[in-house]
Design an enzyme around this catalytic site. Structure first.
Site, PDB file in Angstrom:
ATOM      1  N   GLY A  53     -16.779  37.201  38.343  1.00 19.05           N
ATOM      2  CA  GLY A  53     -16.554  37.434  36.912  1.00 19.05           C
ATOM      3  C   GLY A  53     -15.055  37.250  36.680  1.00 19.05           C
ATOM      4  O   GLY A  53     -14.245  37.901  37.364  1.00 19.05           O
ATOM      5  N   ASN A  80     -10.096  31.004  27.964  1.00 16.24           N
ATOM      6  CA  ASN A  80     -11.216  30.313  28.612  1.00 16.24           C
ATOM      7  C   ASN A  80     -12.552  30.606  27.920  1.00 16.24           C
ATOM      8  O   ASN A  80     -13.565  30.785  28.585  1.00 16.24           O
ATOM      9  CB  ASN A  80     -11.286  30.696  30.102  1.00 16.24           C
ATOM     10  CG  ASN A  80     -11.513  32.188  30.321  1.00 16.24           C
ATOM     11  OD1 ASN A  80     -11.413  32.966  29.373  1.00 16.24           O
ATOM     12  ND2 ASN A  80     -11.794  32.595  31.539  1.00 16.24           N
ATOM     13  N   ARG A 114     -15.950  29.869  25.867  1.00 21.48           N
ATOM     14  CA  ARG A 114     -16.838  28.700  25.838  1.00 21.48           C
ATOM     15  C   ARG A 114     -16.695  27.981  24.509  1.00 21.48           C
ATOM     16  O   ARG A 114     -16.640  28.607  23.450  1.00 21.48           O
ATOM     17  CB  ARG A 114     -18.279  29.152  26.064  1.00 21.48           C
ATOM     18  CG  ARG A 114     -18.518  29.511  27.514  1.00 21.48           C
ATOM     19  CD  ARG A 114     -19.913  30.003  27.782  1.00 21.48           C
ATOM     20  NE  ARG A 114     -20.926  29.287  27.041  1.00 21.48           N
ATOM     21  CZ  ARG A 114     -22.016  29.880  26.528  1.00 21.48           C
ATOM     22  NH1 ARG A 114     -22.187  31.172  26.674  1.00 21.48           N
ATOM     23  NH2 ARG A 114     -22.912  29.173  25.887  1.00 21.48           N
ATOM     24  N   LYS A 160      -1.928  25.538  33.133  1.00 22.31           N
ATOM     25  CA  LYS A 160      -2.469  25.274  34.470  1.00 22.31           C
ATOM     26  C   LYS A 160      -2.992  23.846  34.547  1.00 22.31           C
ATOM     27  O   LYS A 160      -3.660  23.399  33.633  1.00 22.31           O
ATOM     28  CB  LYS A 160      -3.624  26.253  34.758  1.00 22.31           C
ATOM     29  CG  LYS A 160      -3.219  27.706  34.764  1.00 22.31           C
ATOM     30  CD  LYS A 160      -4.426  28.640  34.816  1.00 22.31           C
ATOM     31  CE  LYS A 160      -5.028  28.908  33.472  1.00 22.31           C
ATOM     32  NZ  LYS A 160      -6.175  29.833  33.487  1.00 22.31           N
ATOM     33  N   ARG A 161      -2.674  23.177  35.658  1.00 27.20           N
ATOM     34  CA  ARG A 161      -3.097  21.776  35.795  1.00 27.20           C
ATOM     35  C   ARG A 161      -3.810  21.526  37.119  1.00 27.20           C
ATOM     36  O   ARG A 161      -3.602  20.485  37.750  1.00 27.20           O
ATOM     37  CB  ARG A 161      -1.886  20.860  35.713  1.00 27.20           C
ATOM     38  CG  ARG A 161      -1.017  21.019  34.461  1.00 27.20           C
ATOM     39  CD  ARG A 161       0.089  19.949  34.513  1.00 27.20           C
ATOM     40  NE  ARG A 161       1.241  20.267  33.710  1.00 27.20           N
ATOM     41  CZ  ARG A 161       1.394  19.898  32.443  1.00 27.20           C
ATOM     42  NH1 ARG A 161       0.443  19.239  31.837  1.00 27.20           N
ATOM     43  NH2 ARG A 161       2.503  20.196  31.791  1.00 27.20           N
ATOM     44  N   LYS A 218      -2.531  19.605  40.193  1.00 25.20           N
ATOM     45  CA  LYS A 218      -1.223  19.054  39.786  1.00 25.20           C
ATOM     46  C   LYS A 218      -0.225  20.188  39.538  1.00 25.20           C
ATOM     47  O   LYS A 218       0.889  19.957  39.047  1.00 25.20           O
ATOM     48  CB  LYS A 218      -1.362  18.209  38.519  1.00 25.20           C
ATOM     49  CG  LYS A 218      -2.480  17.184  38.613  1.00 25.20           C
ATOM     50  CD  LYS A 218      -2.043  15.805  38.224  1.00 25.20           C
ATOM     51  CE  LYS A 218      -3.030  14.733  38.663  1.00 25.20           C
ATOM     52  NZ  LYS A 218      -4.377  15.170  39.095  1.00 25.20           N
ATOM     53  N   GLY A 219      -0.613  21.428  39.825  1.00 21.42           N
ATOM     54  CA  GLY A 219       0.313  22.548  39.663  1.00 21.42           C
ATOM     55  C   GLY A 219       0.281  23.119  38.262  1.00 21.42           C
ATOM     56  O   GLY A 219      -0.771  23.182  37.632  1.00 21.42           O
ATOM     57  N   GLY A 227      -7.790  29.815  38.475  1.00 19.13           N
ATOM     58  CA  GLY A 227      -7.048  30.110  37.243  1.00 19.13           C
ATOM     59  C   GLY A 227      -6.838  31.606  37.054  1.00 19.13           C
ATOM     60  O   GLY A 227      -5.790  32.033  36.556  1.00 19.13           O
ATOM     61  N   ASP A 228      -7.806  32.398  37.475  1.00 21.58           N
ATOM     62  CA  ASP A 228      -7.694  33.849  37.321  1.00 21.58           C
ATOM     63  C   ASP A 228      -6.622  34.400  38.268  1.00 21.58           C
ATOM     64  O   ASP A 228      -5.824  35.257  37.884  1.00 21.58           O
ATOM     65  CB  ASP A 228      -9.049  34.521  37.596  1.00 21.58           C
ATOM     66  CG  ASP A 228     -10.157  33.865  36.783  1.00 21.58           C
ATOM     67  OD1 ASP A 228      -9.909  33.563  35.601  1.00 21.58           O
ATOM     68  OD2 ASP A 228     -11.246  33.633  37.327  1.00 21.58           O
TER      69      ASP A 228
HETATM   70  P1  ATP Z   1     -10.925  28.249  37.138  1.00 31.23           P
HETATM   71  O1  ATP Z   1     -11.589  28.184  35.781  1.00 31.23           O
HETATM   72  O2  ATP Z   1     -11.650  27.500  38.210  1.00 31.23           O
HETATM   73  O3  ATP Z   1     -10.575  29.636  37.591  1.00 31.23           O
HETATM   74  P2  ATP Z   1      -8.669  27.026  35.740  1.00 31.23           P
HETATM   75  O4  ATP Z   1      -9.250  25.779  35.158  1.00 31.23           O
HETATM   76  O5  ATP Z   1      -8.382  28.169  34.838  1.00 31.23           O
HETATM   77  O6  ATP Z   1      -9.515  27.491  37.014  1.00 31.23           O
HETATM   78  P3  ATP Z   1      -6.875  25.464  37.389  1.00 31.23           P
HETATM   79  O7  ATP Z   1      -5.882  24.657  36.666  1.00 31.23           O
HETATM   80  O8  ATP Z   1      -8.044  24.793  37.993  1.00 31.23           O
HETATM   81  O9  ATP Z   1      -7.294  26.692  36.459  1.00 31.23           O
HETATM   82  O10 ATP Z   1      -6.147  26.238  38.578  1.00 31.23           O
HETATM   83  C1  ATP Z   1      -5.121  27.181  38.357  1.00 31.23           C
HETATM   84  C2  ATP Z   1      -3.971  26.952  39.293  1.00 31.23           C
HETATM   85  O11 ATP Z   1      -4.409  27.096  40.658  1.00 31.23           O
HETATM   86  C3  ATP Z   1      -3.355  25.564  39.202  1.00 31.23           C
HETATM   87  O12 ATP Z   1      -2.394  25.517  38.158  1.00 31.23           O
HETATM   88  C4  ATP Z   1      -2.753  25.432  40.588  1.00 31.23           C
HETATM   89  O13 ATP Z   1      -1.555  26.169  40.677  1.00 31.23           O
HETATM   90  C5  ATP Z   1      -3.773  26.130  41.476  1.00 31.23           C
HETATM   91  N1  ATP Z   1      -4.794  25.188  41.966  1.00 31.23           N
HETATM   92  C6  ATP Z   1      -6.054  25.022  41.509  1.00 31.23           C
HETATM   93  N2  ATP Z   1      -6.701  24.053  42.212  1.00 31.23           N
HETATM   94  C7  ATP Z   1      -5.827  23.616  43.143  1.00 31.23           C
HETATM   95  C8  ATP Z   1      -5.883  22.631  44.193  1.00 31.23           C
HETATM   96  N3  ATP Z   1      -6.981  21.908  44.430  1.00 31.23           N
HETATM   97  N4  ATP Z   1      -4.778  22.442  44.942  1.00 31.23           N
HETATM   98  C9  ATP Z   1      -3.657  23.154  44.737  1.00 31.23           C
HETATM   99  N5  ATP Z   1      -3.537  24.091  43.776  1.00 31.23           N
HETATM  100  C10 ATP Z   1      -4.601  24.333  42.989  1.00 31.23           C
END
Ligand code: ATP
Length: 315
Positions: free
Chosen positions: A36, A167, A169, A226-227, A230-231, A258-259
């Site tokens: 969750g 986040n 929906r 968040k990317r 890509k960091g 992301g959490d």
């Molecule tokens: P989720 O909904 O799955 O919890 P999100 O979409 O909110 O994730 P993401 O951008 O996927 O967030 O991930 C958050 C952060 O985690 C990224 O900004 C990065 O710092 C790190 N991260 C996520 N995936 C990777 C990866 N494959 N390699 C390196 N760092 C990652």
């Protein structure tokens, strides 16, 4: 200042072991894992030693106990997690497609997770909060808005701060009522933690520059974008921009990145770290979490994140 408090769904996650295999035939599953989005977030805050609490509801069953015991073990305040006498703990079955995309089968609103309400324990926790972190996903739960509204009012009274992970929906935001609630939270947020297009949903307009300007105009002071692999980038109202490169890891399970990122960024900022250092820990927390199966299994302490940073190269 009081603890970081969040509100919303507490679930177990059960996942298909083999990518690409749907749920239409018998297959090996793994789990249950505590899950969750709000639960993952608050667990990561607690793992970093930040004072943390969550308002949620679980069933009177093993899945509920699993979550409460994990959050308690990691140091979160579980006094506002109520136990529903009849409904089971919420669940999410997840499977991964070969390209890494995920499909979920949720049992959320018709489970204990959908039964949160502004009861005495929730009020007591929200009354002493120093920071409210709102998860857009929680807006899917009918009782969540009353809790969020109450929390926002208490935070405004005590001079605390608010963050939002937008986040929610997309289908939910097409409802006039939910869109209004979402906009009200954005208007009171100090820190936003969007991922990809969520930036535009929060701003109500397209284009990165226009969206950032619209959000800063509304009083947001920091946006950590968040990317994924890509960091991430932190934009500040003052005009500063800080880019944080991703750590290079093998992604085993992306759920929860992301959490953990948001929890680490917020906790570091609340501890007084400057944005670049908070971003370093946030990128590390997100990346470390994707290396473990289970949405909160990779949430790390400062010692674990320091070791991860020392031993992992960056893109
Ligand atoms: P989720 O909904 O799955 O919890 P999100 O979409 O909110 O994730 P993401 O951008 O996927 O967030 O991930 C958050 C952060 O985690 C990224 O900004 C990065 O710092 C790190 N991260 C996520 N995936 C990777 C990866 N494959 N390699 C390196 N760092 C990652």
């Amino acid at each position: 200042l009081g603890p970081t408090v969040t509100i919303g769904e507490i679930l177990v996650e059960i996942m298909a072991e083999t990518p690409g295999v749907g749920f239409l035939e018998p297959q090996p599953l793994t789990g249950p894992y505590p899950s969750g989005a709000p639960a993952i977030f608050i667990d990561q805050v607690a793992r970093l030693g930040g004072a943390a609490g969550i308002v949620g509801c679980v069933g009177h069953d093993d899945f509920g106990r699993l979550n409460i015991e994990r959050l308690q073990r990691d140091g979160a305040d579980v006094s506002a997690i109520s136990i529903h006498p009849e409904l089971p703990t919420g669940s999410a079955f997840v499977r991964y497609r070969p390209d890494g995309a995920r499909d979920f089968v949720f049992n959320l609103t018709r489970s204990a997770a959908g039964q949160i309400s502004l009861d005495d324990a929730a009020k007591a926790l929200l009354d002493r909060a120093g920071h409210l972190h709102v998860m857009g996903s929680a807006l899917s739960i009918p009782g969540a808005w009353d809790l969020i509204r109450y929390g926002l009012d208490r935070i405004a009274e005590c001079g605390g701060s608010v963050s939002l992970d937008p986040n929610a929906r997309k289908e939910l935001l097409s409802s006039h009522e939910a869109a209004g609630q979402f906009a009200a939270i954005v208007a009171e947020a100090d820190l936003l933690l969007p991922s990809g297009d969520e930036l535009f949903a929060a701003a109500g307009c397209e284009g990165e520059e226009a969206a950032l300007a619209a959000l800063f105009d509304q009083g947001v002071s920091e946006i950590a974008l968040k990317r994924g692999d890509k960091g991430a980038t932190v934009f500040r109202h003052s005009g500063e921009r800080t880019d944080g490169a991703a750590f290079q890891v093998e992604e085993i399970d992306p759920t929860g990145a992301g959490d953990c990122f948001g929890a680490a960024y917020l906790t570091c900022r609340r501890m007084g770290f400057p944005p670049d250092r908070a971003l370093l820990y946030a990128n590390a927390a997100g990346a470390r979490n994707v290396t473990r199966k289970g949405p909160m299994e990779g949430a790390g302490s400062f010692d674990e994140l320091d070791a991860f940073i020392a031993n992992t190269s960056r893109a």
